[in-house]
Design a protein around this motif. Structure first.
Motif, PDB file in Angstrom:
ATOM      1  N   HIS A  40      64.711  73.906   8.240  1.00 42.64           N
ATOM      2  CA  HIS A  40      63.921  73.359   7.137  1.00 42.64           C
ATOM      3  C   HIS A  40      62.488  73.257   7.644  1.00 42.64           C
ATOM      4  O   HIS A  40      62.190  72.456   8.528  1.00 42.64           O
ATOM      5  N   GLY A  42      58.707  72.305   7.291  1.00 43.65           N
ATOM      6  CA  GLY A  42      57.813  71.439   6.547  1.00 43.65           C
ATOM      7  C   GLY A  42      58.575  70.348   5.808  1.00 43.65           C
ATOM      8  O   GLY A  42      59.726  70.036   6.153  1.00 43.65           O
ATOM      9  N   PRO A  43      57.944  69.729   4.783  1.00 41.06           N
ATOM     10  CA  PRO A  43      56.602  70.058   4.290  1.00 41.06           C
ATOM     11  C   PRO A  43      55.521  69.622   5.279  1.00 41.06           C
ATOM     12  O   PRO A  43      55.618  68.566   5.889  1.00 41.06           O
ATOM     13  N   HIS A 117      56.228  74.808   3.099  1.00 41.60           N
ATOM     14  CA  HIS A 117      57.524  74.154   2.916  1.00 41.60           C
ATOM     15  C   HIS A 117      58.541  75.212   2.503  1.00 41.60           C
ATOM     16  O   HIS A 117      58.294  75.992   1.574  1.00 41.60           O
TER      17      HIS A 117
END
Length: 294
Positions: A40, A42-43, A117
């Motif tokens: 995963h 980011g954000p 992201h």
């Protein structure tokens, strides 16, 4: 899900410019179906003096799936592809016997603040295709199957499910679904999935058997055909998985294979810079690390 087998929390990992949340591989669950690696990303906000620059690096034995929620990445590879990845599109590169690619902030955005992201995913190839010729596909957001059922919005990012098929050219039986909800309701997947299944909560929450599960958690199911849960309002989840392979897969840096000898050869090939290079991105590269970071 009424049959949760394992809960995997995001674990911080440094990929250079910023930290990511690593979901797979996990010591108790190396793969979910053919999915072998999920970050995963980011954000994160990059200022005008920062850029997202993942220098040229190699892969073997897998397909990469890049799926952005925010931001923009310029993909370049040794096949000559140069494509800007934007939110909602699916960037699918199959390494096969070997490919080099880079991921950078596009030139027109390099002096501007930028939000990044998204998900970076590796899907292992079946054993008989691990040495296939490398290939590349880019599927725009408008081509991805999307539909609604009441307050639920579905998107079939890759694979097959619910009688639909994504145009992403996958090489094994798998699925990756996005589900968004604007209201609290019960979701029953029923018998529409197959093999192994995992659910990643991006935002919002789900409830199952009196327990509430939050963002940055990956829930691995015991049985993909018995998937029922309550989804909260303003929630986004990703359900992914598929048929597992009969053989074990090994990971060494960016290399995936059922055969350790193929990984060893790929390592030496990269150390001697014998992989085909990316046009206009020939000089920089990520060296093979002195220790295994994954």
């Amino acid at each position: 899900m009424s049959n949760i087998k394992l809960i995997i929390e995001e674990r911080a990992a440094n990929i250079g410019k910023f930290m990511v949340g690593r979901l797979l591989p996990f010591r108790q669950k190396r793969m979910v179906g053919p999915f072998i690696y999920i970050d995963h990303m980011g954000p994160v906000k990059l200022n005008e003096r920062e850029n997202f620059d993942v220098l040229p690096h190699p892969h073997i034995g897998l397909s990469t799936l890049t799926f952005l929620f925010e931001g923009s990445i310029m993909h370049r590879d040794a096949l000559g592809n140069e494509v800007e990845i934007k939110p909602g599109a699916v960037n699918w590169m199959t390494a096969g016997k070997g490919i080099v690619h880079s991921e950078r902030t596009p030139e027109y955005l390099r002096d501007s603040p930028l939000f990044m992201h998204g998900l970076q995913i590796w899907v292992a190839l079946p054993k008989h295709l691990e040495q296939m010729e490398p290939a590349f596909s880019h599927i725009e957001e408008a081509e991805i199957p999307s539909w609604s059922e009441g307050d639920l919005q579905f998107k079939l990012v890759a694979g097959e499910a619910f009688g639909k098929k994504s145009p992403v050219p996958v090489f094994s039986k798998l699925f990756m679904l996005e589900i968004k909800s604007t209201s609290k309701q019960v979701v029953n997947i029923g018998n529409d999935l197959f093999g192994e299944a995992g659910m990643y909560i991006l935002e919002g929450a789900i409830e199952s058997e009196g327990n509430v599960y939050q963002p940055k958690q990956l829930l691995v199911a015991k049985d993909s055909t018995l998937c029922e849960f309550t989804i909260q309002e303003n929630t986004t989840i990703y359900i992914f998985g598929g048929e597992p392979f009969p053989e074990e897969r090994f990971i060494d840096w960016n290399f995936v294979s059922s055969d350790k000898e193929l990984i060893k050869k790929a390592k030496e090939k990269w150390k001697t810079q014998s992989f085909a290079k990316i046009k206009r991105d020939e000089t920089e590269f990520i060296p093979y690390p002195t220790f295994n970071r994954k």
